[in-house]
Every structure is written in C-alpha cells, then in structure tokens.
Scaffold this motif. Structure first.
Motif, PDB file in Angstrom:
ATOM      1  N   LYS A   5       6.554  54.099  -8.186  1.00  0.00           N
ATOM      2  CA  LYS A   5       6.477  55.486  -7.735  1.00  0.00           C
ATOM      3  C   LYS A   5       7.857  56.121  -7.800  1.00  0.00           C
ATOM      4  N   ALA A   6       7.901  57.335  -8.322  1.00  0.00           N
ATOM      5  CA  ALA A   6       9.124  58.120  -8.344  1.00  0.00           C
ATOM      6  C   ALA A   6       8.827  59.458  -7.684  1.00  0.00           C
ATOM      7  N   GLU A   7       9.672  59.849  -6.742  1.00  0.00           N
ATOM      8  CA  GLU A   7       9.504  61.144  -6.093  1.00  0.00           C
ATOM      9  C   GLU A   7      10.871  61.798  -5.960  1.00  0.00           C
ATOM     10  N   VAL A  33       3.201  58.409 -10.007  1.00  0.00           N
ATOM     11  CA  VAL A  33       2.927  56.983  -9.888  1.00  0.00           C
ATOM     12  C   VAL A  33       2.469  56.470 -11.245  1.00  0.00           C
ATOM     13  N   SER A  34       3.011  55.318 -11.646  1.00  0.00           N
ATOM     14  CA  SER A  34       2.646  54.726 -12.921  1.00  0.00           C
ATOM     15  C   SER A  34       2.834  53.221 -12.830  1.00  0.00           C
ATOM     16  N   GLY A  35       2.427  52.522 -13.855  1.00  0.00           N
ATOM     17  CA  GLY A  35       2.627  51.081 -13.910  1.00  0.00           C
ATOM     18  C   GLY A  35       4.031  50.709 -14.339  1.00  0.00           C
ATOM     19  N   ALA A  95       6.953  56.619 -14.843  1.00  0.00           N
ATOM     20  CA  ALA A  95       6.854  57.394 -13.603  1.00  0.00           C
ATOM     21  C   ALA A  95       7.961  58.444 -13.540  1.00  0.00           C
ATOM     22  N   ILE A  96       9.169  58.082 -13.980  1.00  0.00           N
ATOM     23  CA  ILE A  96      10.286  59.035 -13.989  1.00  0.00           C
ATOM     24  C   ILE A  96      10.002  60.156 -14.989  1.00  0.00           C
ATOM     25  N   ASP A  97       9.471  59.808 -16.162  1.00  0.00           N
ATOM     26  CA  ASP A  97       9.120  60.830 -17.159  1.00  0.00           C
ATOM     27  C   ASP A  97       8.090  61.812 -16.610  1.00  0.00           C
ATOM     28  N   ALA A  98       7.057  61.293 -15.952  1.00  0.00           N
ATOM     29  CA  ALA A  98       6.020  62.153 -15.381  1.00  0.00           C
ATOM     30  C   ALA A  98       6.603  63.026 -14.270  1.00  0.00           C
ATOM     31  N   LEU A  99       7.494  62.457 -13.476  1.00  0.00           N
ATOM     32  CA  LEU A  99       8.141  63.213 -12.400  1.00  0.00           C
ATOM     33  C   LEU A  99       8.944  64.381 -12.970  1.00  0.00           C
ATOM     34  N   ILE A 100       9.721  64.121 -14.013  1.00  0.00           N
ATOM     35  CA  ILE A 100      10.541  65.170 -14.613  1.00  0.00           C
ATOM     36  C   ILE A 100       9.666  66.250 -15.238  1.00  0.00           C
ATOM     37  N   ASP A 101       8.547  65.855 -15.850  1.00  0.00           N
ATOM     38  CA  ASP A 101       7.624  66.846 -16.409  1.00  0.00           C
ATOM     39  C   ASP A 101       7.073  67.767 -15.322  1.00  0.00           C
ATOM     40  N   LYS A 102       6.707  67.191 -14.189  1.00  0.00           N
ATOM     41  CA  LYS A 102       6.189  67.999 -13.085  1.00  0.00           C
ATOM     42  C   LYS A 102       7.262  68.935 -12.537  1.00  0.00           C
ATOM     43  N   LEU A 103       8.468  68.417 -12.343  1.00  0.00           N
ATOM     44  CA  LEU A 103       9.552  69.257 -11.844  1.00  0.00           C
ATOM     45  C   LEU A 103       9.901  70.347 -12.850  1.00  0.00           C
ATOM     46  N   ASP A 104       9.838  70.030 -14.135  1.00  0.00           N
ATOM     47  CA  ASP A 104      10.141  71.005 -15.176  1.00  0.00           C
ATOM     48  C   ASP A 104       9.177  72.185 -15.097  1.00  0.00           C
TER      49      ASP A 104
END
Length: 112
Positions: free
Chosen positions: A49-51, A66-68, A73-82
């Motif tokens: 998990k990255a938050e 959250v990812s495996g 997880a960091i990539d998905a987090l940055i996409d959401k923040l972007d």
C-alpha cells in the motif's frame, strides 16, 4: 517541494526512495505551487500500500493505492494524485469569457 517518506513494515531502500522522488517530480510539472508531501509505504500481508498527503497552496490532497507490487502501487498513487492536481489547477483557472466579450464590445465600432 519537500517529500517525506515513511515505511511501515517495509525497509526503505535507496532505490525505493529515488523512485518516489522521481515520480513526484512529474507532479511538479503540472503545478509548481506544491509545499509538502508525506508518503507512507506499508506492507500488510500480501498487499503493498502506498498513500500520500500532498499540501498545495490552499489545498490538501490525499490518495492511496494498493497493489501486489510496491512499484505498481506507487505508480497508481502518482496517477491518482496527478488527476487531483490537474482538477485543482482547473478550479483555480477562470474560464469565463468576460475578457473576450469586453474586447468585442469595445472594438465593435470599428466594423462600420
């Protein structure tokens, strides 16, 4: 921008820290009024998990993913923040056509 990285049940390696730093540089491209970011990387059983909490000039954004795999997880987090940063920037920009209408009204006498 200052990026604080914290790890819960995970060893923060230099490569992991560098990866997070590089990804946050991507966010600075879209909006340069970022003050502070706090990233928490957590491992819970099989989930990585990255938050992050991102403090902008006048706003506070939060996202988590959250990812495996921690890097995914960091990539998905940055996409959401972007997406959130872009949306916040759009809200700050005035898109009304008042200036164009005023200029047209002032220059309308030239057509005669």
């Amino acid at each position: 921008m200052q990026v604080d990285i914290t790890g819960h049940h995970v060893d923060l390696t230099d490569s992991l820290r560098d990866y997070v730093q590089q990804k946050f540089i991507r966010l600075e491209r879209h909006f340069d009024n970022m003050v502070d970011a706090h990233v928490i990387l957590t491992v819970e059983k099989l989930d990585q998990k990255a938050e992050a909490t991102l403090q902008l000039g006048g706003a506070k954004l939060f996202a988590d993913a959250v990812s495996g795999d921690m890097y995914a997880a960091i990539d998905a987090l940055i996409d959401k923040l972007d997406r959130q940063v872009k949306k916040h920037k759009e809200k700050l920009t005035d898109h009304h056509r008042v200036e164009g209408l005023q200029a047209k009204a002032a220059g309308g006498d030239l057509e005669e």
